[in-house]
Design a protein around this motif. Structure first.
Motif, PDB file in Angstrom:
ATOM      1  N   ASN A 193      21.497 -17.085   0.927  1.00 19.83           N
ATOM      2  CA  ASN A 193      21.915 -18.471   1.090  1.00 19.83           C
ATOM      3  C   ASN A 193      22.969 -18.787   0.042  1.00 19.83           C
ATOM      4  O   ASN A 193      23.245 -17.977  -0.831  1.00 19.83           O
ATOM      5  CB  ASN A 193      20.721 -19.437   1.022  1.00 19.83           C
ATOM      6  N   LYS A 194      23.539 -19.961   0.172  1.00 16.94           N
ATOM      7  CA  LYS A 194      24.524 -20.385  -0.818  1.00 16.94           C
ATOM      8  C   LYS A 194      23.785 -20.949  -2.014  1.00 16.94           C
ATOM      9  O   LYS A 194      22.794 -21.653  -1.881  1.00 16.94           O
ATOM     10  CB  LYS A 194      25.464 -21.432  -0.229  1.00 16.94           C
ATOM     11  N   SER A 195      24.296 -20.639  -3.181  1.00 14.08           N
ATOM     12  CA  SER A 195      23.673 -21.082  -4.422  1.00 14.08           C
ATOM     13  C   SER A 195      23.998 -22.542  -4.676  1.00 14.08           C
ATOM     14  O   SER A 195      25.114 -23.000  -4.445  1.00 14.08           O
ATOM     15  CB  SER A 195      24.195 -20.237  -5.584  1.00 14.08           C
ATOM     16  N   ASN A 196      23.010 -23.282  -5.155  1.00 12.98           N
ATOM     17  CA  ASN A 196      23.226 -24.686  -5.519  1.00 12.98           C
ATOM     18  C   ASN A 196      23.758 -24.825  -6.931  1.00 12.98           C
ATOM     19  O   ASN A 196      24.204 -25.888  -7.322  1.00 12.98           O
ATOM     20  CB  ASN A 196      21.915 -25.471  -5.391  1.00 12.98           C
ATOM     21  N   VAL A 197      23.695 -23.747  -7.701  1.00  7.89           N
ATOM     22  CA  VAL A 197      24.140 -23.766  -9.088  1.00  7.89           C
ATOM     23  C   VAL A 197      25.656 -23.663  -9.136  1.00  7.89           C
ATOM     24  O   VAL A 197      26.258 -22.835  -8.462  1.00  7.89           O
ATOM     25  CB  VAL A 197      23.503 -22.592  -9.879  1.00  7.89           C
ATOM     26  N   GLY A 198      26.290 -24.495  -9.926  1.00  4.57           N
ATOM     27  CA  GLY A 198      27.732 -24.419 -10.129  1.00  4.57           C
ATOM     28  C   GLY A 198      28.524 -24.798  -8.891  1.00  4.57           C
ATOM     29  O   GLY A 198      29.492 -24.135  -8.549  1.00  4.57           O
ATOM     30  N   THR A 199      28.120 -25.852  -8.205  1.00  2.00           N
ATOM     31  CA  THR A 199      28.791 -26.233  -6.966  1.00  2.00           C
ATOM     32  C   THR A 199      30.186 -26.800  -7.195  1.00  2.00           C
ATOM     33  O   THR A 199      30.902 -27.063  -6.251  1.00  2.00           O
ATOM     34  CB  THR A 199      27.955 -27.270  -6.184  1.00  2.00           C
ATOM     35  N   ASP A 200      30.600 -26.964  -8.456  1.00  3.25           N
ATOM     36  CA  ASP A 200      31.952 -27.435  -8.731  1.00  3.25           C
ATOM     37  C   ASP A 200      32.985 -26.307  -8.622  1.00  3.25           C
ATOM     38  O   ASP A 200      34.175 -26.535  -8.692  1.00  3.25           O
ATOM     39  CB  ASP A 200      32.023 -28.079 -10.119  1.00  3.25           C
ATOM     40  N   LYS A 201      32.510 -25.088  -8.414  1.00  3.03           N
ATOM     41  CA  LYS A 201      33.409 -23.944  -8.259  1.00  3.03           C
ATOM     42  C   LYS A 201      34.119 -24.051  -6.913  1.00  3.03           C
ATOM     43  O   LYS A 201      33.576 -24.604  -5.953  1.00  3.03           O
ATOM     44  CB  LYS A 201      32.619 -22.636  -8.321  1.00  3.03           C
ATOM     45  N   PRO A 202      35.343 -23.506  -6.819  1.00  2.00           N
ATOM     46  CA  PRO A 202      36.075 -23.574  -5.553  1.00  2.00           C
ATOM     47  C   PRO A 202      35.359 -22.835  -4.414  1.00  2.00           C
ATOM     48  O   PRO A 202      35.463 -23.220  -3.277  1.00  2.00           O
ATOM     49  CB  PRO A 202      37.418 -22.927  -5.853  1.00  2.00           C
ATOM     50  N   GLU A 203      34.636 -21.792  -4.750  1.00  2.00           N
ATOM     51  CA  GLU A 203      33.908 -21.038  -3.733  1.00  2.00           C
ATOM     52  C   GLU A 203      32.449 -20.917  -4.157  1.00  2.00           C
ATOM     53  O   GLU A 203      32.146 -20.406  -5.239  1.00  2.00           O
ATOM     54  CB  GLU A 203      34.537 -19.655  -3.567  1.00  2.00           C
ATOM     55  N   ILE A 204      31.557 -21.393  -3.323  1.00  2.00           N
ATOM     56  CA  ILE A 204      30.131 -21.387  -3.641  1.00  2.00           C
ATOM     57  C   ILE A 204      29.595 -19.961  -3.511  1.00  2.00           C
ATOM     58  O   ILE A 204      29.803 -19.301  -2.481  1.00  2.00           O
ATOM     59  CB  ILE A 204      29.360 -22.334  -2.706  1.00  2.00           C
ATOM     60  N   PRO A 205      28.909 -19.467  -4.539  1.00  2.00           N
ATOM     61  CA  PRO A 205      28.407 -18.089  -4.485  1.00  2.00           C
ATOM     62  C   PRO A 205      27.168 -17.964  -3.590  1.00  2.00           C
ATOM     63  O   PRO A 205      26.465 -18.933  -3.332  1.00  2.00           O
ATOM     64  CB  PRO A 205      28.051 -17.787  -5.942  1.00  2.00           C
ATOM     65  N   TYR A 206      26.929 -16.736  -3.149  1.00  2.00           N
ATOM     66  CA  TYR A 206      25.757 -16.415  -2.343  1.00  2.00           C
ATOM     67  C   TYR A 206      24.714 -15.766  -3.232  1.00  2.00           C
ATOM     68  O   TYR A 206      25.021 -15.135  -4.227  1.00  2.00           O
ATOM     69  CB  TYR A 206      26.138 -15.450  -1.214  1.00  2.00           C
ATOM     70  N   GLN A 207      23.465 -15.940  -2.832  1.00  2.00           N
ATOM     71  CA  GLN A 207      22.353 -15.324  -3.551  1.00  2.00           C
ATOM     72  C   GLN A 207      21.288 -14.907  -2.536  1.00  2.00           C
ATOM     73  O   GLN A 207      21.296 -15.370  -1.397  1.00  2.00           O
ATOM     74  CB  GLN A 207      21.758 -16.287  -4.574  1.00  2.00           C
ATOM     75  N   LEU A 208      20.401 -14.029  -2.958  1.00  2.00           N
ATOM     76  CA  LEU A 208      19.325 -13.569  -2.083  1.00  2.00           C
ATOM     77  C   LEU A 208      18.251 -14.641  -1.958  1.00  2.00           C
ATOM     78  O   LEU A 208      17.968 -15.376  -2.912  1.00  2.00           O
ATOM     79  CB  LEU A 208      18.671 -12.312  -2.648  1.00  2.00           C
ATOM     80  N   THR A 209      17.631 -14.697  -0.794  1.00  2.00           N
ATOM     81  CA  THR A 209      16.433 -15.507  -0.621  1.00  2.00           C
ATOM     82  C   THR A 209      15.244 -14.628  -1.022  1.00  2.00           C
ATOM     83  O   THR A 209      15.421 -13.441  -1.332  1.00  2.00           O
ATOM     84  CB  THR A 209      16.273 -15.932   0.846  1.00  2.00           C
TER      85      THR A 209
END
Length: 159
Positions: A96-112
């Motif tokens: 899923n997309k990470s909720n951490v650091g949403t001010d970044k231009p590209e939202i990072p992905y992380q494992l569920t």
């Protein structure tokens, strides 16, 4: 027997067999994962994952969080190929997309949680395969391995 006949009979044919087995290796790993993951839904999910999806999933697991652009750069595949794998993994709820650091231009992905279980199983089979290879390599000296490596490099350059 001359060297070329020896090469054909004792080296070329086993190499072809190894290549054929290796091309089926991902199926073996996927089957191993299906067997060693107890959750039936997870087994079904693993069964339909492509090789590319497995690579993307594992890379995300290694990085903890990673953007699509970083995945593309790290894996060396075209954006469209990586993007397709990401969409499938998100659909199957493995990332899923990470909720951490949403001010970044590209939202990072992380494992569920489910994605982490698949990556843990992937890691287990890699340890098993590495152990088998290490045991095999122990039978040969460094000089013998260097000769084989040099020979394979020459073979690669001539084809």
């Amino acid at each position: 027997m001359d060297k070329f006949k020896y090469f054909q009979q004792n080296i070329e044919n086993p190499l072809i067999e190894i290549i054929n087995v290796h091309s089926q290796d991902d199926n073996f790993k996927r089957q191993w994962l299906e067997i060693h993951v107890q959750n039936h839904d997870l087994q079904h999910t693993i069964a339909k994952l492509s090789q590319m999806s497995m690579k993307v999933l594992r890379t995300i697991g290694q990085q903890k969080q990673i953007s699509e652009a970083s995945l593309v750069e790290l894996l060396g595949y075209p954006v469209g190929v990586v993007n397709k794998a990401i969409k499938l993994l998100m659909h199957d709820e493995l990332i899923n997309k990470s909720n951490v650091g949403t001010d970044k231009p590209e939202i990072p992905y992380q494992l569920t949680a489910i994605g982490r279980r698949v990556v843990e199983a992937q890691n287990q089979i890699e340890v098993l395969v590495d152990r088998q290879h290490a045991e095999m390599v122990e039978k040969y000296s460094k000089e013998e391995l260097a000769t084989v490596a040099r020979f394979l490099q020459d073979l690669k350059q001539n084809h």
